[in-house]
Design a protein around this motif. Structure first.
Motif, PDB file in Angstrom:
ATOM      1  N   ASN A 231       0.814  -1.228   0.000  1.00 11.17           N
ATOM      2  CA  ASN A 231       0.000   0.000   0.000  1.00 11.17           C
ATOM      3  C   ASN A 231       0.846   1.275   0.000  1.00 11.17           C
ATOM      4  N   ALA A 232       1.866   1.337   0.867  1.00 13.79           N
ATOM      5  CA  ALA A 232       2.653   2.573   0.960  1.00 13.79           C
ATOM      6  C   ALA A 232       3.313   2.892  -0.381  1.00 13.79           C
ATOM      7  N   GLY A 233       3.995   1.895  -0.946  1.00 19.74           N
ATOM      8  CA  GLY A 233       4.677   2.112  -2.232  1.00 19.74           C
ATOM      9  C   GLY A 233       3.694   2.393  -3.354  1.00 19.74           C
ATOM     10  N   ALA A 234       2.516   1.797  -3.263  1.00 18.27           N
ATOM     11  CA  ALA A 234       1.508   2.001  -4.317  1.00 18.27           C
ATOM     12  C   ALA A 234       0.934   3.412  -4.241  1.00 18.27           C
ATOM     13  N   ILE A 235       0.691   3.897  -3.019  1.00 17.94           N
ATOM     14  CA  ILE A 235       0.165   5.269  -2.884  1.00 17.94           C
ATOM     15  C   ILE A 235       1.221   6.254  -3.396  1.00 17.94           C
ATOM     16  N   ALA A 236       2.488   5.981  -3.075  1.00 19.29           N
ATOM     17  CA  ALA A 236       3.572   6.849  -3.582  1.00 19.29           C
ATOM     18  C   ALA A 236       3.652   6.766  -5.110  1.00 19.29           C
ATOM     19  N   THR A 237       3.428   5.584  -5.661  1.00 19.58           N
ATOM     20  CA  THR A 237       3.453   5.430  -7.129  1.00 19.58           C
ATOM     21  C   THR A 237       2.311   6.224  -7.758  1.00 19.58           C
ATOM     22  N   THR A 238       1.132   6.138  -7.152  1.00 23.57           N
ATOM     23  CA  THR A 238      -0.009   6.922  -7.658  1.00 23.57           C
ATOM     24  C   THR A 238       0.322   8.418  -7.606  1.00 23.57           C
ATOM     25  N   SER A 239       1.041   8.820  -6.560  1.00 19.60           N
ATOM     26  CA  SER A 239       1.367  10.255  -6.423  1.00 19.60           C
ATOM     27  C   SER A 239       2.313  10.744  -7.521  1.00 19.60           C
ATOM     28  N   LEU A 240       2.927   9.801  -8.248  1.00 16.50           N
ATOM     29  CA  LEU A 240       3.840  10.190  -9.341  1.00 16.50           C
ATOM     30  C   LEU A 240       3.092  10.559 -10.628  1.00 16.50           C
ATOM     31  N   ILE A 241       1.835  10.133 -10.733  1.00 10.08           N
ATOM     32  CA  ILE A 241       1.103  10.345 -11.999  1.00 10.08           C
ATOM     33  C   ILE A 241       0.808  11.843 -12.172  1.00 10.08           C
ATOM     34  N   SER A 242       1.142  12.352 -13.348  1.00  3.66           N
ATOM     35  CA  SER A 242       1.012  13.798 -13.577  1.00  3.66           C
ATOM     36  C   SER A 242      -0.407  14.181 -14.005  1.00  3.66           C
ATOM     37  N   GLY A 243      -0.726  15.462 -13.848  1.00  3.61           N
ATOM     38  CA  GLY A 243      -2.045  15.965 -14.260  1.00  3.61           C
ATOM     39  C   GLY A 243      -2.275  17.326 -13.637  1.00  3.61           C
ATOM     40  N   THR A 244      -3.118  18.114 -14.262  1.00  2.00           N
ATOM     41  CA  THR A 244      -3.321  19.473 -13.735  1.00  2.00           C
ATOM     42  C   THR A 244      -4.140  19.446 -12.445  1.00  2.00           C
ATOM     43  N   ASP A 245      -5.009  18.446 -12.316  1.00  2.00           N
ATOM     44  CA  ASP A 245      -5.751  18.301 -11.060  1.00  2.00           C
ATOM     45  C   ASP A 245      -6.051  16.822 -10.820  1.00  2.00           C
ATOM     46  N   ALA A 246      -6.674  16.549  -9.677  1.00  2.00           N
ATOM     47  CA  ALA A 246      -6.922  15.151  -9.278  1.00  2.00           C
ATOM     48  C   ALA A 246      -7.772  14.426 -10.319  1.00  2.00           C
ATOM     49  N   ASN A 247      -8.733  15.143 -10.882  1.00  2.00           N
ATOM     50  CA  ASN A 247      -9.626  14.524 -11.853  1.00  2.00           C
ATOM     51  C   ASN A 247      -8.880  14.078 -13.113  1.00  2.00           C
ATOM     52  N   GLU A 248      -8.002  14.932 -13.563  1.00  2.00           N
ATOM     53  CA  GLU A 248      -7.235  14.582 -14.772  1.00  2.00           C
ATOM     54  C   GLU A 248      -6.351  13.348 -14.513  1.00  2.00           C
ATOM     55  N   LYS A 249      -5.745  13.305 -13.330  1.00  2.00           N
ATOM     56  CA  LYS A 249      -4.883  12.151 -12.994  1.00  2.00           C
ATOM     57  C   LYS A 249      -5.720  10.869 -12.931  1.00  2.00           C
ATOM     58  N   TRP A 250      -6.871  10.983 -12.251  1.00  2.00           N
ATOM     59  CA  TRP A 250      -7.734   9.802 -12.101  1.00  2.00           C
ATOM     60  C   TRP A 250      -8.206   9.296 -13.473  1.00  2.00           C
ATOM     61  N   ASN A 251      -8.622  10.237 -14.328  1.00  2.00           N
ATOM     62  CA  ASN A 251      -9.099   9.809 -15.655  1.00  2.00           C
ATOM     63  C   ASN A 251      -7.989   9.180 -16.477  1.00  2.00           C
ATOM     64  N   LYS A 252      -6.787   9.697 -16.302  1.00  2.00           N
ATOM     65  CA  LYS A 252      -5.642   9.122 -17.020  1.00  2.00           C
ATOM     66  C   LYS A 252      -5.435   7.658 -16.579  1.00  2.00           C
ATOM     67  N   ILE A 253      -5.519   7.444 -15.277  1.00  2.00           N
ATOM     68  CA  ILE A 253      -5.343   6.084 -14.736  1.00  2.00           C
ATOM     69  C   ILE A 253      -6.448   5.157 -15.260  1.00  2.00           C
ATOM     70  N   LEU A 254      -7.687   5.622 -15.175  1.00  2.00           N
ATOM     71  CA  LEU A 254      -8.820   4.786 -15.605  1.00  2.00           C
ATOM     72  C   LEU A 254      -8.716   4.458 -17.103  1.00  2.00           C
ATOM     73  N   ASN A 255      -8.335   5.440 -17.890  1.00  2.00           N
ATOM     74  CA  ASN A 255      -8.207   5.196 -19.342  1.00  2.00           C
ATOM     75  C   ASN A 255      -7.080   4.213 -19.635  1.00  2.00           C
ATOM     76  N   PHE A 256      -6.024   4.301 -18.852  1.00  2.00           N
ATOM     77  CA  PHE A 256      -4.894   3.383 -19.048  1.00  2.00           C
ATOM     78  C   PHE A 256      -5.321   1.942 -18.728  1.00  2.00           C
TER      79      PHE A 256
END
Ligand code: DON
Length: 351
Positions: free
Chosen positions: A152-177
């Motif tokens: 969990n710790a490493g995964a949350i840190a990995t998620t924090s690496l994903i770029s985007g102008t806001d949380a929504n953009e990052k989340w949508n990028k992840i979901l689309n991937f």
């Protein structure tokens, strides 16, 4: 059992791969690998495993997330997708369950896509923790603090690496991937997200602890929220097997023929799965099964047979380490019967 061949691409690589799972012509009989299981053999072995473990009552549903506690523990589905997009399915393979920790593999792939493996390795690390997947002491004790991208710790840190102008953009990028890897549009299971968001104080604590060590790379609570959403994505066993087959197929989704994950990132992803995919059972798994795999507390496990395909099993009851009991048994059985163990002489034709 249902078997479909959705689409095959006639490259040399896919023809070789098709042979490994016993696909029929256009491959000439003489070019079939001498150790390749036939289509009928795969079908028979999956059926045997399904019947053998169907009534197994070991384990119990995850109950630290209220939604998961009430999922029907008898649900049981097995799906194999090959790199030439043959699909073998049996049981409850259309039921959509939460992907949970299996998501960590694909967010890792996306982080590598954006930053490259070297930076991801430096920022997260790749060592086993020897502790539970949500361990707080591991964050304090591990020199990297993050451990690896699959706890969990490493995964949350990995998620924090994903770029985007806001949380929504990052989340949508992840979901689309994730959707690109599954070859179908995936979506959030709203009730899982609500249930998990209301009970994720432990993950928030992990994120704040990482902040103390400068090992989280964006706002800790925003990162936990995106991570909670990624864990709440719904997949069925067939979609999960296709996500796995994308990893098995050098990052190309066998159904859509799209390069979803960079080819050069695949070895790092598979190595990470081998080392920590089943948490504290990863050693047993490497010894007895010999395949990179990842489990989730939703009851799914996906195992990758590089170059050949992936097997995904869904069955909610878990063991102490948080891994589906039936899924482990089915995959171990199938892998041994079909000589999929990467470390066995038989799997490379040296019987
Ligand atoms: O963060 C959590 O605890 C869950 N969303 C995911 C944990 C998980 O799937 C561990 N897997 N076996």
């Amino acid at each position: 059992m249902s078997i479909t061949r959705v689409r095959g691409r006639a490259t040399l690589a896919t023809l070789i791969i098709a042979a490994a799972f016993g696909a029929q012509p256009p491959l000439a009989q003489t070019s079939r690998s001498p150790v390749a299981p036939r289509r009928q053999q795969v079908e028979a072995v999956v059926r045997e495993a399904y019947d053998l473990f169907k009534s197994d009552t070991g384990g119990k549903n995850a109950d630290y997330l209220p939604y998961l506690a009430q999922v029907n523990p008898k649900l049981f589905g097995v799906a194999i997708v090959t790199t030439d997009n043959q699909v073998f399915t049996l049981g409850d393979v259309d039921y959509s369950f939460s992907i949970q920790s299996i998501s960590k593999v694909f967010t890792l792939a996306l982080a590598m896509e954006e930053l490259g493996p070297k930076k991801v390795f430096e920022r997260i690390g790749s060592e086993p923790t020897g502790r539970a997947f949500n361990s707080v002491p591991a964050v304090v004790d591990m020199p990297s603090h993050t451990g690896n991208p699959l706890v969990n710790a490493g995964a949350i840190a990995t998620t924090s690496l994903i770029s985007g102008t806001d949380a929504n953009e990052k989340w949508n990028k992840i979901l689309n991937f994730y959707s690109a890897a599954a070859g179908e549009k995936l979506s959030l299971i709203g009730d899982v997200y609500k249930s998990e968001a209301a009970t994720n104080a432990g993950n928030k604590a992990l994120a704040m602890l990482l902040a103390k060590y400068d090992r989280i790379y964006n706002d800790p609570f925003e990162s936990v929220d995106i991570y909670t959403k990624q864990c709440s994505v719904g997949v069925n066993a067939t979609q999960l097997a296709r996500m796995g087959a994308t990893l098995a197929n050098n990052g190309i989704n066998p159904a859509t023929a799209k390069q979803v994950i960079k080819r050069e990132d695949i070895p790092y992803i598979l190595a990470t799965m081998t080392m920590a995919g089943l948490y504290d059972s990863s050693g047993y798994w490497a010894w007895h099964v010999g395949l990179p795999a990842k489990s989730g507390v939703g009851g799914g496990i996906v195992a990758i047979v590089p170059g050949k395909g992936a097997i995904a099993v869904f069955a909610p009851p878990l063991d102490e380490a948080g891994n589906s009991v039936k899924a482990q048994k089915v995959i171990e059985y199938v892998a041994n019967k079909l000589d999929f163990n990467l470390y066995s002489p038989a799997s490379v034709g040296l019987k």
